[in-house]
Write a protein that holds these residues in place. Structure first.
Motif, PDB file in Angstrom:
ATOM      1  N   HIS A  65      -4.199   4.934   8.909  1.00  0.00           N
ATOM      2  CA  HIS A  65      -4.117   3.759   7.827  1.00  0.00           C
ATOM      3  C   HIS A  65      -3.575   2.262   8.700  1.00  0.00           C
ATOM      4  O   HIS A  65      -4.068   1.005   8.136  1.00  0.00           O
ATOM      5  CB  HIS A  65      -3.137   3.813   6.779  1.00  0.00           C
ATOM      6  CG  HIS A  65      -3.393   4.818   5.847  1.00  0.00           C
ATOM      7  ND1 HIS A  65      -2.730   5.750   5.198  1.00  0.00           N
ATOM      8  CD2 HIS A  65      -4.972   5.359   5.346  1.00  0.00           C
ATOM      9  CE1 HIS A  65      -3.390   6.502   4.344  1.00  0.00           C
ATOM     10  NE2 HIS A  65      -4.771   6.355   4.566  1.00  0.00           N
ATOM     11  N   ARG A  97       6.718   8.881   3.972  1.00  0.00           N
ATOM     12  CA  ARG A  97       5.590   9.310   4.425  1.00  0.00           C
ATOM     13  C   ARG A  97       4.317   9.167   3.399  1.00  0.00           C
ATOM     14  O   ARG A  97       3.450   9.855   2.867  1.00  0.00           O
ATOM     15  CB  ARG A  97       5.583  10.921   4.524  1.00  0.00           C
ATOM     16  CG  ARG A  97       6.580  11.462   5.584  1.00  0.00           C
ATOM     17  CD  ARG A  97       6.855  12.738   5.592  1.00  0.00           C
ATOM     18  NE  ARG A  97       7.972  13.169   6.461  1.00  0.00           N
ATOM     19  CZ  ARG A  97       7.688  13.779   7.666  1.00  0.00           C
ATOM     20  NH1 ARG A  97       6.270  14.267   7.882  1.00  0.00           N
ATOM     21  NH2 ARG A  97       8.552  13.963   8.452  1.00  0.00           N
ATOM     22  N   SER A  98       4.495   7.795   2.800  1.00  0.00           N
ATOM     23  CA  SER A  98       3.304   7.342   1.872  1.00  0.00           C
ATOM     24  C   SER A  98       1.968   7.069   2.812  1.00  0.00           C
ATOM     25  O   SER A  98       1.040   7.272   2.102  1.00  0.00           O
ATOM     26  CB  SER A  98       3.774   6.386   1.179  1.00  0.00           C
ATOM     27  OG  SER A  98       4.245   5.221   1.999  1.00  0.00           O
ATOM     28  N   LEU A  99       1.904   6.959   4.031  1.00  0.00           N
ATOM     29  CA  LEU A  99       0.733   6.513   4.514  1.00  0.00           C
ATOM     30  C   LEU A  99       0.608   7.156   5.881  1.00  0.00           C
ATOM     31  O   LEU A  99       1.624   7.631   6.272  1.00  0.00           O
ATOM     32  CB  LEU A  99       0.883   4.825   4.889  1.00  0.00           C
ATOM     33  CG  LEU A  99       0.968   3.951   3.822  1.00  0.00           C
ATOM     34  CD1 LEU A  99       1.134   2.334   4.545  1.00  0.00           C
ATOM     35  CD2 LEU A  99      -0.338   3.888   3.001  1.00  0.00           C
ATOM     36  N   LYS A 100      -0.420   7.264   6.269  1.00  0.00           N
ATOM     37  CA  LYS A 100      -0.821   8.093   7.637  1.00  0.00           C
ATOM     38  C   LYS A 100      -1.130   6.969   8.592  1.00  0.00           C
ATOM     39  O   LYS A 100      -1.556   6.062   8.459  1.00  0.00           O
ATOM     40  CB  LYS A 100      -2.136   8.805   7.148  1.00  0.00           C
ATOM     41  CG  LYS A 100      -1.909  10.269   6.671  1.00  0.00           C
ATOM     42  CD  LYS A 100      -3.160  11.090   6.699  1.00  0.00           C
ATOM     43  CE  LYS A 100      -4.045  10.599   5.695  1.00  0.00           C
ATOM     44  NZ  LYS A 100      -5.413  11.492   5.387  1.00  0.00           N
ATOM     45  N   ARG A 102       0.953  -1.172  -0.024  1.00  0.00           N
ATOM     46  CA  ARG A 102       0.115  -0.059   0.101  1.00  0.00           C
ATOM     47  C   ARG A 102       0.846   1.312   0.122  1.00  0.00           C
ATOM     48  O   ARG A 102       0.342   2.474  -0.410  1.00  0.00           O
ATOM     49  CB  ARG A 102      -0.822   0.050   1.297  1.00  0.00           C
ATOM     50  CG  ARG A 102      -1.880  -1.263   1.024  1.00  0.00           C
ATOM     51  CD  ARG A 102      -2.926  -0.930   2.328  1.00  0.00           C
ATOM     52  NE  ARG A 102      -3.539  -2.336   2.596  1.00  0.00           N
ATOM     53  CZ  ARG A 102      -4.881  -2.468   2.745  1.00  0.00           C
ATOM     54  NH1 ARG A 102      -5.675  -1.392   2.225  1.00  0.00           N
ATOM     55  NH2 ARG A 102      -5.554  -3.660   2.949  1.00  0.00           N
TER      56      ARG A 102
END
Ligand code: NA
Ligand code: NA
Lengths: 315, 197, 428
Positions: C264, C258-261, C72
Motif C-alpha cells: 500500500h 497491521r492495518s495496511l500492507k 487509510r
C-alpha cells in the motif's frame, strides 16, 4: 533612467546604509535614479545575483559566503584568523590589500560582474550557552552556521558541531536548546534579541563579516566615461561613509545589550587563548584549497602577505 | 488487532491513453514513469528526512547534503506530478461558472481551456529550457553535493512539455468525441453525480 | 498594469482554468509590461524554482503522507471512538464529539480536507441517525475541520511561514489557543442546538469501555505529543517533526495495527506525490507572480492608495482579515496566501505587527473561507464525499461563520489568545 540595486539585508542594516549612501550620491550628482530593493523583495541572495547577471538589476550587494556557489574562492573570508582584528587594521586591509583590490575583481569579472567594493560589516561574535575560552569548550555544542561547507569546516576545526539553520529558526532553536550557540556580528545579535536566549558573548576575533558590492559588467562597460566615474565616486563615497558608520556600531550594540540584560557575559579571548584556536586554522585552509585548487591557493598566499604587510605597518 | 487488510483506494490506479496504437503505448509508459517518479520521490524524501533526523540524534550531526537532496526531490515530484495531475484531471480549478453551462457550452469552454493551458505549458517549457542553458553557462554548483546546479532543473521543461501535450490531447479528445473530457482519460463526471443526488 | 493583471486573472479563474494558469498569465502580463516584451521571462522561471526551494516545504508532503497513512489505516477511527466514549452521552454529545474529533484529528493532520474525510465519513451517519438535521451535520463537519487548519500541524501555516519568513514552529504553537477557543464556541452552539431540537442522548459508555477506547487510542495520541511536544521542547524542527510523524504512522499502521500492507505504501506515496505536486506548482508560480508585483512596487502603490499605512496596526489587521476572507470565498486558500501575503508584507512590516499573530489570523480567515460559500475546497470535498447537492451542504453554515468571524475579532482584541503559548515556549 532608473538603476536598480538589490541587497540582502533589512532596513537600516549596514548594506542598506551603503546602498542609500550610494543612491544619495548618484541622485545628487546626476539625473539617474537609484531604486533600492531590500532582503526578500526580489527573492533570496542567489536570486538577486542571477538577476544582476541577467541585467535586470544593475547593482547587487552580496556577501562572499553566498557567492561561494558561483565563485568558490570568495569563501576565503570564512577561514579563521585571516584578517586583522582591530578596526584600523581592517580598514587599512580593505583599502590596501592586493588580494581584495586586484585579484577578486578578476574572479568576479569571469562571471559577468564588475566588483566595485568589498567592505567589512562587523566582527563575528560567538554566542553560546556557556563561556568558551578553548576549543575543548566547544565539544558537543551545536553551533548554528549559514549553509556553507567552509564555514562548517571552521567550526568543526574549533571542535564544535556546526548546524546549518535558516535565520528565521535561530531564536527559537536557541531558546529550546536545539542548538547551543551561533555566530553573527554584534549588531545582529542585538537587533535579533539573540542575547536573550544565548547570553554568553565570546569575542574570538576569528573573522569579519565581509560583503561585496558589484555591478552587471555589460551595464558598467556600456556607461559613458563620465557615468563610470560617477559610479566609482559614489562607491568611494558610500565606502567612506560606511567605515564611519560601522566604527562604533559594535560598541553601541554591545552597550544596548548590556543595558537590556544582566544575564549577559562578555568574554574577550586573550592572545594566549586565541593561539589554541588559530592552531586549528590550517585544516580549514587545506579544505579551502581542496575546494578551489590553484587559484584559491594563490589568493590565500596573497591574503597572508597582505595581512603581514598591514600588521607590520600598524605595529 | 485486525488481521484483515482492506483494499485501499487508488484513485489514479488505471490510466488509458487517448492516443491510438504505438503512441498510446508510449503515453501509457510515460504515465507509468511519472507514477514511479512521484511515489519514489515521496518515499525518498521521507527516507532522507528521517535518516537525517536519526543522524542528528545518534551522531549529533545531520547530513550536510540532506537539504540539497530534498531540494532535488521537491522539483522532481512537482514536475513529474503536474503531468500526472493533468492526465487525471486533478489540477485545482474553480468550476462554478463552467458547471452551470449546458453540455455544449462546457465542451467549447473545455476546448478553449485545454488549448490555452497547453500553450501556457509550452511557453514555460521553452523558457525553463532557456533558464537551464543560462545556468549551464554560469557554472553555479550545489554547495554540498558539488555538481552543477542546472541538473536539478531538467525536470521542469520535461514536465511542462508533458503537461502541454496532455492538455493538447484533451482538446483533441473533446473535438472528436461526444462527451466532455476533463483530461484524455477522465470524463467530466458532474452530470453523473447530479442524477445521483 | 495591476488592473489589467487582476482583471485577466479573475476572468480566467472564473471560467474554470486550472488555478496555475491565471497566476502564470497574470505574471507574464506583468513581465511583458515591465520589461517591454519577453526578454526577462527566465527570471520568472528562476522565481518559480525559488518558490519550491525552501527546505521547510518538505514538511508539507511529510504531513500529507502521515495523514494519508492514518486515514487509510486505523488511527483516525481509534481517536474518534475514544472521544465518543467520553462525551457521546451528554446532551448534544454526538455533535460535540464530532467537533472534538475534528480538533483531535486536526492535531495529527495538516489539512482540512483530510479531516473532512477522516471524521466526517464515520460520524455523519451516526449524527443523522441520532436526529440531527443534515444541514447542521454537514456544516458542523465542514467548519470543525477548520480547526484542523489552526491546530498544528497546518499546511496553510507552513506555506505562510515559508513565504513570509516567519518561524513555522512559533506559528504552530500560536495556533493551539485559537483552535481550542473555536472548539469551545462550537461546543456551546451544539449544546444549544441539541436542547432546542431535543436531540436524544446516546447511551453512556461504561468506564470499562472508556478504558478500552483509551487503550486503543493511546498509540495515535502520541502524534500530538511528537508534534507539539517535539517543537515545544526544542527536540525537532517542524520539518523533522513531520518526518518523525511519517515514521511513527508507518510503524503504527504497518507494524502495530497491521492495518495496511507494505504494498500500500506505493499507492499512498503516489497519492501524496500528486497532492504535493498540485500544491507546489501553485507555490512555484505564486512566487514568480509575487516577484513581478514586488519588482514593479505594486503592493506599496495599492496600500498607499487605500491608506492602509495610516490605519495603524489594528486597521491593518482588519484590512488583512477582510481581504483574505473575501478572497477565500472565491479562490483556493493556498493561492490566496500566495498572492495576498506579499501584498500586505510592507504594511505588516511598517506597522510592526507580530508576523506570528498575522499568520494565525490569516490561517483562520483562510480556514473560514474554505468553508464559506460560494466556493470553498471543504465544501467541494463534502459534496464529493457525501454526494449531497451544493445547497444542502452550505445551508447550515451561517451560524458557524458568525462564530468564526467572532473568534477572529476576539483574537484581534486579545492577541494573547494566540501569542500566550508562543510566548511561554519561545520568549522569556
Ligand atoms: Na492540523
Ligand atoms: Na470559500
Amino acid at each position: 533612467d532608473t538603476w536598480r540595486y538589490a541587497h540582502e539585508e533589512y532596513e537600516g542594516d549596514v548594506q542598506d546604509v551603503f546602498a542609500y549612501k550610494f543612491k544619495e550620491y548618484i541622485e545628487d550628482h546626476s539625473d539617474h535614479d537609484v531604486k533600492v530593493y531590500r532582503f526578500g523583495e526580489l527573492g533570496e541572495s542567489s536570486d538577486i545575483m542571477e538577476q544582476t547577471q541577467a541585467g535586470i538589476l544593475q547593482f547587487v550587494n552580496q556577501s562572499p559566503g553566498f557567492t561561494g556557489a558561483l565563485i568558490p574562492e570568495a569563501q576565503i573570508f570564512f577561514i579563521p584568523y585571516l584578517m586583522p582584528t582591530d578596526m584600523d587594521s581592517v580598514v587599512r586591509f580593505f583599502k590596501e590589500s592586493k588580494a581584495i583590490n586586484e585579484m577578486f575583481p578578476k574572479l568576479y569579472a569571469e562571471h559577468g560582474l564588475k566588483l566595485l567594493q568589498m567592505y567589512p560589516e562587523g566582527e563575528m561574535v560567538v554566542t553560546a550557552d556557556e563561556k568558551i575560552t578553548k576549543p575543548a569548550d566547544f565539544k558537543n555544542k551545536k553551533i548554528r552556521v549559514m549553509t556553507n561547507p567552509l564555514l562548517s569546516a571552521t567550526y568543526e576545526a574549533f571542535g564544535a558541531t556546526p548546524t546549518p539553520l535558516p535565520w528565521g529558526e535561530v531564536y527559537g532553536a536557541l531558546q529550546t536548546n536545539m542548538i547551543q550557540g551561533q555566530e553573527n556580528p554584534i549588531f545582529w545579535i542585538q537587533s535579533g534579541g539573540l542575547y536573550e536566549v544565548s547570553p554568553n558573548l565570546i569575542f574570538t576575533h576569528h573573522g569579519w563579516f565581509t560583503t561585496a558590492m558589484m555591478a552587471n559588467q555589460d551595464f558598467y562597460q556600456g556607461l559613458s566615461d563620465k557615468d563610470k566615474q560617477l559610479v566609482q565616486d559614489a562607491t568611494d563615497y558610500a565606502f567612506k561613509k560606511i567605515l564611519v558608520h560601522i566604527d562604533g556600531l559594535a560598541e553601541e550594540a554591545l552597550q544596548k545589550i548590556k543595558d537590556a540584560s544582566d544575564k549577559v557575559t562578555i568574554t574577550r579571548l586573550t592572545d594566549e587563548q586565541i593561539k589554541a584556536f588559530k592552531a586549528r586554522a590550517p585544516q580549514v585552509e587545506k579544505k579551502f584549497i581542496e575546494m578551489t585548487g590553484e587559484s584559491g591557493k594563490k589568493l590565500l598566499d596573497q591574503f597572508k602577505e597582505d595581512l603581514k604587510k598591514v600588521q607590520s605597518e600598524t605595529n | 488487532m485486525s488481521e484483515k487488510s482492506p483494499e485501499i483506494e487508488d484513485d489514479t490506479g488505471s490510466y488509458e491513453s487517448g492516443l491510438p496504437g504505438f503512441l498510446g503505448t508510449i503515453d501509457v509508459v510515460i504515465s507509468k514513469i511519472e507514477a514511479i517518479m512521484l511515489a519514489l520521490g515521496v518515499i525518498l524524501m521521507a527516507l532522507n528526512t528521517c535518516v537525517n533526523v536519526i543522524a542528528r540524534f545518534v551522531f549529533q550531526e545531520g547530513l550536510f547534503f540532506s537539504g540539497e537532496i530534498n531540494r532535488i526531490l521537491i522539483i522532481l515530484v512537482t514536475f513529474a506530478g503536474i503531468g500526472y495531475a493533468a492526465r487525471h484531471g486533478r489540477h485545482i480549478r474553480m468550476s462554478a461558472v463552467y458547471d452551470a453551462l449546458p453540455v455544449k457550452g462546457r465542451k467549447v469552454l473545455m476546448i478553449i481551456i485545454a488549448l490555452f493551458t497547453s500553450l501556457v505549458m509550452f511557453f514555460l517549457c521553452y523558457y525553463s529550457y532557456g533558464y537551464i542553458e543560462t545556468l549551464h553557462s554560469r557554472g553555479r554548483i550545489l554547495p554540498a553535493l558539488g555538481f552543477p546546479i542546472w541538473w536539478i532543473y531538467i525536470w521542469a521543461p520535461v514536465g511542462f512539455a508533458i503537461t502541454g501535450i496532455q492538455y493538447f490531447l484533451t482538446a483533441i479528445k473533446n473535438f472528436t468525441s461526444e462527451d466532455v473530457y476533463l483530461s484524455t482519460g477522465v470524463v467530466d463526471g458532474y452530470a453523473d453525480t447530479e442524477s445521483e443526488v | 498594469m495591476a488592473t489589467i493583471m487582476m482583471a485577466v486573472m479573475i476572468g480566467l479563474l472564473l471560467l474554470g482554468f486550472p488555478m496555475m494558469v491565471p497566476l502564470i498569465t497574470g505574471a507574464v502580463i506583468g513581465f511583458v509590461m515591465t520589461f517591454d516584451g519577453f526578454g526577462q521571462m527566465q527570471t520568472f522561471v528562476q522565481q518559480m524554482m525559488g518558490g519550491i526551494r525552501p527546505a521547510s516545504l518538505i514538511a508539507v508532503p511529510m504531513f500529507i503522507l502521515a495523514a494519508d497513512i492514518m486515514t487509510r489505516g486505523q488511527s483516525a477511527d481509534r481517536l474518534i471512538n475514544m472521544v465518543m466514549a467520553f462525551i457521546g452521552h451528554v446532551k448534544g454529545g454526538l455533535a460535540i464529539s464530532t467537533a472534538a474529533s475534528c480538533t483531535l484529528f486536526g492535531a495529527v493532520s495538516g489539512s482540512t480536507q483530510a479531516t473532512v474525510v477522516a471524521v466526517g465519513s464515520p460520524l455523519r451517519p451516526k449524527m443523522l441517525k441520532a436526529g440531527y438535521s443534515d444541514a447542521f451535520t454537514l456544516a458542523l463537519i465542514i467548519n470543525s475541520s477548520d480547526i484542523a487548519f489552526l491546530i498544528p500541524p497546518s499546511i496553510g501555516m507552513i506555506i505562510y511561514g515559508v513565504i513570509s519568513e516567519t518561524s513555522i514552529a512559533e506559528l504552530f504553537i500560536a495556533g493551539i489557543g485559537p483552535g481550542i477557543l473555536i472548539l469551545f464556541m462550537f461546543s456551546i452552539y451544539c449544546l444549544i442546538y441539541a436542547y432546542k431540537n431535543n436531540v436524544p442522548v446516546e447511551e453512556k459508555s461504561t468506564w470499562k469501555q472508556r478504558a478500552v477506547s483509551v487503550r486503543d487510542a493511546l498509540w495515535p495520541l502520541f502524534f500530538p505529543v511528537i508534534i507539539v511536544g517535539g517543537i515545544y521542547g526544542g527536540i525537532f524542527s517542524p520539518t523533522e517533526a513531520a518526518a518523525v510523524c511519517v515514521l511513527y504512522a508507518f510503524l503504527l499502521e504497518f507494524v502495530v495495527f497491521r492495518s495496511l500492507k507494505l504494498s500500500h505504501i506505493w499507492t499512498i506515496s503516489k497519492s501524496t506525490g500528486l497532492i504535493t505536486a498540485v500544491v507546489f506548482i501553485l507555490v512555484a508560480v505564486g512566487n514568480g507572480f509575487s516577484w513581478i508585483i514586488s519588482f514593479a512596487q505594486i503592493p506599496q502603490t495599492i496600500l498607499e492608495s487605500v491608506g492602509v499605512n495610516e490605519a495603524g496596526p489594528v486597521g491593518v489587521l482588519i484590512a488583512i482579515c477582510v481581504s483574505f476572507f473575501i478572497a477565500c470565498m472565491f479562490v483556493d486558500p493556498i493561492v490566496v496566501i500566495l498572492v495576498l501575503t506579499p501584498i500586505f508584507a510592507p504594511a505588516v512590516q511598517a506597522t510592526g505587527l507580530d508576523p506570528v499573530l498575522v499568520g494565525v489570523l490569516i490561517t483562520l480567515q483562510v480556514a473560514i473561507g474554505s468553508a464559506t460559500p460560494p466556493f470553498g475546497c471543504d465544501i467541494f470535498t463534502a459534496i464529493a464525499i457525501f454526494k449531497r447537492p451544493y445547497m444542502d451542504v452550505i445551508r447550515g453554515t451561517p451560524p458557524f461563520i458568525v462564530m468564526l468571524v467572532g473568534a477572529a475579532a476576539l483574537i484581534i482584541a486579545f492577541p494573547d489568545i494566540a501569542l500566550f503559548l508562543r510566548d511561554i515556549a519561545f520568549r522569556d
